[in-house]
Design a protein around this motif. Structure first.
Motif, short mmCIF file in Angstrom:
data_model
loop_
_atom_site.label_atom_id
_atom_site.label_comp_id
_atom_site.label_asym_id
_atom_site.label_seq_id
_atom_site.Cartn_x
_atom_site.Cartn_y
_atom_site.Cartn_z
N ALA A 99 -98.98 79.47 17.51
CA ALA A 99 -98.49 78.19 18.05
C ALA A 99 -98.02 77.27 16.92
O ALA A 99 -97.26 76.33 17.16
N MET A 100 -98.48 77.54 15.68
CA MET A 100 -98.12 76.75 14.51
C MET A 100 -98.31 75.25 14.75
O MET A 100 -97.48 74.44 14.39
N ASN A 101 -99.43 74.91 15.37
CA ASN A 101 -99.80 73.52 15.62
C ASN A 101 -100.83 73.14 14.55
O ASN A 101 -102.02 73.39 14.72
N ILE A 102 -100.36 72.56 13.45
CA ILE A 102 -101.21 72.32 12.28
C ILE A 102 -102.38 71.37 12.56
O ILE A 102 -103.53 71.74 12.34
N PRO A 103 -102.13 70.14 12.98
CA PRO A 103 -103.27 69.22 13.12
C PRO A 103 -104.03 69.44 14.43
O PRO A 103 -103.52 69.13 15.51
N ASN A 104 -105.22 70.01 14.33
CA ASN A 104 -106.05 70.21 15.51
C ASN A 104 -107.49 70.45 15.07
O ASN A 104 -107.77 70.51 13.88
#
Length: 186
Positions: A99-104
């Protein structure tokens, strides 16, 4: 054909954080999947650790940061100071790298001894599609990337000069604590 990559992960900012985080990462690319295994020791205990590979979208090989990258001489190499040699944050090693969703908040959390192990198998086509959307190529070029492990407790006092805010996350979350060059295994 199976291709394996390995990174020996060495400490960064050890003097400032009071622990020498180290470990190893392996990436095994087999047909349509990428298996990722990262095991870390001596990280700050009971702390969530963001982990990613960094690199240059233009294709040049990234190098690991050392204390030589401490441009403002505050005793810490922060995230912005790594960019000259390591490039940008590319793929997270969280609950869904593709998903390449960095801030989590789905990154590994170390135990009371500062240990954690991360294992995931990622659908390669999904990761490559998202990578192409972000960087213009679907070639991960793992042997041109470096891995970073980040994160120190909020209780650690950092100089005001330590930068690295990402969204609502501050430099405690993004401070690099270890890094390694990813290389093709024999």
């Amino acid at each position: 054909m199976t291709q394996k990559y390995v990174a020996k992960i060495v400490p960064l900012n050890a003097d400032g954080i009071g622990t020498s985080a180290h470990g190893e990462a392996t990436f095994t690319q087999d047909a349509d999947q990428l298996a990722i295994h990262i095991e870390m020791f001596d990280t700050p205990a009971n702390t969530q650790h963001w982990e990613h590979f960094h690199g240059f979208p233009e294709g040049q090989a990234a190098q690991i940061a050392t204390m030589a990258q401490d441009a403002n001489h505050d005793g810490f190499v922060d995230l912005p100071e790594t960019e000259a040699v390591s490039g940008t944050t590319m793929v997270p090693f969280d609950s869904a790298p593709q998903a390449m969703n960095i801030p989590n908040d789905t990154y590994p959390v170390s135990d009371a001894q500062g240990h954690f192990a991360y294992d995931i198998t990622v659908p390669l086509a999904a990761l490559q599609a998202k990578f192409k959307e972000a960087f213009g190529t679907d070639d991960l070029e793992l042997d041109k990337r470096v891995i970073y492990i980040h994160g120190v407790p909020q209780s650690l006092t950092l100089p005001d000069t330590v930068a690295g805010e990402v969204g609502t996350y501050d430099a405690h979350v993004t401070l690099p604590i270890a890094t390694g060059k990813i290389e093709k295994a024999n």
